[in-house]
Write a protein that holds these residues in place. Structure first.
Motif: not given
Length: 185
Positions: A1-5, A7-9, A41-46, A53-56
């Motif tokens: 399943m593909r997740y959007r950014r 969803d990951v956050v 890493y598709h959504h976050f380079p590191s 993104a979590v903090a925001d």
């Protein structure tokens, strides 16, 4: 399943709150989402970008003051920030680190600079805003660390019954109000 950014956050915030910062790894997050860690890493380079993104996201979930006298806005921003930090396990450490590294979590700073500039502090507004943030971040890290250590028996102390946050914030704000009065005189 593909997740959007998003969803990951959202899942990363959940993992942080359940397991803490030390266990918020790309491997654990990938397992929680049922994907290989490399897919993140598709959504976050590191991992640092993920933590930003979590903090925001943690800050975006709060309702921030946007009107009223500058003193009320500044105090309100500090109080909302503290509540936001304490709402999540290791939230204070995550947000303070992200802001300190210049990776995100900028909303409280920008809101404070706006209020303090309106007060007439001029070039001192950014310094006063950072001073307030240092107080809030430091106080929240202290509160959160003490609460977590006491709750797992790492220290022989009960969780504190009350906080001196409002009193301390009042002292810092009194100094800023004095600086404003001197500039206006």
């Amino acid at each position: 399943m593909r997740y959007r950014r998003d969803d990951v956050v959202a899942r990363a915030v959940d993992v942080l709150d359940r397991y803490g910062l030390a266990d918020l790894t790309m491997r654990r997050l990938g397992a929680e989402l049922g994907v290989q860690p490399s897919a993140l890493y598709h959504h976050f380079p590191s991992k640092q970008a993920l933590l930003a993104a979590v903090a925001d996201e943690m800050l975006a979930r709060s309702i921030w003051p946007d009107g009223g006298p500058w003193e009320e806005r500044a105090t309100g921003v500090c109080s909302v920030l503290r509540d936001s930090l304490l709402a999540y396990r290791d939230g204070a450490e995550v947000v303070a680190t992200v802001w300190s590294f210049g990776l995100g979590a900028a909303h409280p700073y920008e809101a404070l600079v706006g209020a303090l500039t309106e007060a007439g502090l001029g070039e001192l507004a950014p310094v006063a805003a950072r001073t307030l943030l240092h107080f809030v971040y430091g106080h929240a890290v202290d509160e959160q660390t003490h609460l977590q250590a006491a709750s797992v028996g790492a220290i022989d102390d009960e969780p504190r019954e009350s906080s001196d946050f409002e009193t301390g914030l009042g002292l810092v704000m009194a100094g800023i109000q004095l600086a404003v009065a001197v500039r206006r005189a």
